[in-house]
Design an enzyme around this catalytic site. Sequence first.
Site, PDB file in Angstrom:
ATOM      1  N   HIS A   1       3.351   0.295  -7.499  1.00  0.00           N
ATOM      2  CA  HIS A   1       3.537  -1.031  -8.094  1.00  0.00           C
ATOM      3  C   HIS A   1       4.977  -1.212  -8.569  1.00  0.00           C
ATOM      4  O   HIS A   1       5.556  -2.281  -8.403  1.00  0.00           O
ATOM      5  CB  HIS A   1       2.557  -1.216  -9.265  1.00  0.00           C
TER       6      HIS A   1
ATOM      7  N   ASP B   1       1.646  -7.594 -13.260  1.00  0.00           N
ATOM      8  CA  ASP B   1       0.686  -6.932 -12.374  1.00  0.00           C
ATOM      9  C   ASP B   1      -0.740  -7.362 -12.670  1.00  0.00           C
ATOM     10  O   ASP B   1      -1.096  -7.672 -13.813  1.00  0.00           O
ATOM     11  CB  ASP B   1       0.824  -5.416 -12.549  1.00  0.00           C
TER      12      ASP B   1
ATOM     13  N   ALA C   1       9.353  12.560  -0.708  1.00  0.00           N
ATOM     14  CA  ALA C   1      10.143  12.439   0.529  1.00  0.00           C
ATOM     15  C   ALA C   1      10.811  11.075   0.592  1.00  0.00           C
ATOM     16  O   ALA C   1      10.250  10.088   0.117  1.00  0.00           O
ATOM     17  CB  ALA C   1       9.234  12.603   1.738  1.00  0.00           C
TER      18      ALA C   1
ATOM     19  N   GLN D   1      10.817   8.337   2.242  1.00  0.00           N
ATOM     20  CA  GLN D   1       9.936   7.801   3.292  1.00  0.00           C
ATOM     21  C   GLN D   1      10.581   6.730   4.179  1.00  0.00           C
ATOM     22  O   GLN D   1      10.429   6.770   5.397  1.00  0.00           O
ATOM     23  CB  GLN D   1       8.650   7.263   2.655  1.00  0.00           C
TER      24      GLN D   1
ATOM     25  N   HIS E   1      -2.356   7.431   4.179  1.00  0.00           N
ATOM     26  CA  HIS E   1      -3.529   7.122   3.342  1.00  0.00           C
ATOM     27  C   HIS E   1      -3.795   5.615   3.308  1.00  0.00           C
ATOM     28  O   HIS E   1      -4.759   5.168   2.695  1.00  0.00           O
ATOM     29  CB  HIS E   1      -3.326   7.636   1.920  1.00  0.00           C
TER      30      HIS E   1
ATOM     31  N   TRP F   1      -0.817   0.132   0.543  1.00  0.00           N
ATOM     32  CA  TRP F   1      -0.206  -1.056   1.135  1.00  0.00           C
ATOM     33  C   TRP F   1       1.287  -0.873   1.398  1.00  0.00           C
ATOM     34  O   TRP F   1       1.798  -1.306   2.422  1.00  0.00           O
ATOM     35  CB  TRP F   1      -0.457  -2.291   0.264  1.00  0.00           C
TER      36      TRP F   1
ATOM     37  N   GLU G   1       5.535  -0.408   5.309  1.00  0.00           N
ATOM     38  CA  GLU G   1       6.752   0.301   5.730  1.00  0.00           C
ATOM     39  C   GLU G   1       6.620   0.791   7.176  1.00  0.00           C
ATOM     40  O   GLU G   1       7.589   0.779   7.936  1.00  0.00           O
ATOM     41  CB  GLU G   1       7.046   1.456   4.768  1.00  0.00           C
TER      42      GLU G   1
ATOM     43  N   ALA H   1      -9.089   2.725  -3.544  1.00  0.00           N
ATOM     44  CA  ALA H   1      -8.390   1.465  -3.835  1.00  0.00           C
ATOM     45  C   ALA H   1      -8.580   0.474  -2.685  1.00  0.00           C
ATOM     46  O   ALA H   1      -9.689   0.283  -2.198  1.00  0.00           O
ATOM     47  CB  ALA H   1      -6.920   1.746  -4.141  1.00  0.00           C
TER      48      ALA H   1
ATOM     49  N   GLN I   1      -7.378   0.861   0.284  1.00  0.00           N
ATOM     50  CA  GLN I   1      -6.978   1.576   1.503  1.00  0.00           C
ATOM     51  C   GLN I   1      -7.941   1.410   2.675  1.00  0.00           C
ATOM     52  O   GLN I   1      -7.514   1.373   3.826  1.00  0.00           O
ATOM     53  CB  GLN I   1      -6.750   3.052   1.166  1.00  0.00           C
TER      54      GLN I   1
END
Length: 478
Positions: A20, A124, A352, A354, A369, A372, A377, A392, A394
């Site tokens: 988030h 949020d 990492a 990413q 996983h 979002w 990405e 969540a 996913q």
Amino acid sequence: MDGENGQLHIFFFPYLAHGHIIPMTDMARLFVARGVRATIVTTPLNSLFISKAIAKRKTDPDNRINIKTIKFSSAEAGLPEGCERADSIPSPALAIDFFKATEMLQEPLEQLLLEENPNCLIADVFYPWANDSAAKFGIPRIVFHGTGFFSLCAAECINLYEPYKKVSSESEPFVIPNLPGDIKMTSMLLADFVKSDGETDVKKLWREAKESEEASYGVIVNSFKELEQAYVDHYCKAFGRKAWHIGPVSLLNRDNVEKVERGEEAAIDEHECFKWLDSKKPNSVVYVCFGSIADFTETQLKEIAIGLEASGQNFIWVVKRSKNEIQDKEEWLPEGFEKRTKGRGLLIRGWAPQLLILDHESVGGFVTHCGWNSTLEAVCAGVPMVTWPLSADQFYNERLVTQVLKIGVAVGVKKWVRVVGDSIKWEAVEKTVSRIMVGEEAEEMRNRSKKLACLARQAMEEGGSSYSDLNALIEELG
């Protein structure tokens, strides 16, 4: 408008989790690039991590982002001192205490609203009380979800129509009612609190979040119209919500420094990482990463290792070890694994970079996983996915990737598990990794992925759908 040169001033208040904070920081940068004054409100430990991400822009007077810190009452909520972010919660049993601690942020946030007098609060979804805070100061509250339109629509349809009550078993598939695309799920893939009749603490939070979303000024979404057009329309028309798509916000990070500075300190030197990637052919490396929260057992890690080795593919594998285990104990690795995969495999133990990895031309697939941010990405990098959801949103994101966009294959997770991964055998890892990396099907998925990557970039450019939506929102708030 506030008094400072009549400049629009927006407060950004992210939930205390990497997934988030990172997109909302990018979002604040997006607004300041259009001349808006931005203030990010967070806790002391998280402010260090945010200031690193925006440090490059501090020198530019037009691009200043202010960070205001408010105290997080860890001890009062029964949490360890310094537990200020979701990934530092020592046990899933304490997750609800963490939510309760976030409720204590209301008073200090309101004190800042009083002092700073912003024009709008983007808060949020996990701060349902933020509507009341904004109303006290006569300003609009916009909700940030941290997910896409597809999952917002799917969750809403499941909540409204309760299709899980109309099947004879937890494993019997049902079609999500009133959702475009004939999307199938099973009730095993839904969180327990969604299916429970009584009001648990978690269900109460979700109910309050939903009610505050309905009563808010609108919703801001890190997505782009061309990715999920039918669901953008459905969300706004079928549910009567006001929403703006302004993403993918990660595309703001154009140079390597920005990509590396986003998030935690990387556990690998970027030059070492680049050197390794540069030595591989285009589309020949599969990147394996399960986000900052997922936690796998030693048995599951061993199955992943055997599957990656058996696939014969080059790989970068980001391994996050359990908080409760000694970091340097690595019995989970098959004997001789690193020796046998030397040159072909790269293990990163920790955080990492990413974006840097996914954007490299040698990366041709992503085992994810389906958080979002990671999903988006991968879309921006034009990389097909092996989907391995845990909890969540996913499982909804998995459906978008595999059933709607057709840019990924499911590894075969059958159950919503919160944090600790389901038991997937090495054969499934080998098979799905091979499916997204080699052969005609892989090529078709890669072509579709690359087209979406182009559309994502166009959406963010001047005149693009997300660029225009952000302009419309700023104009409306002004």
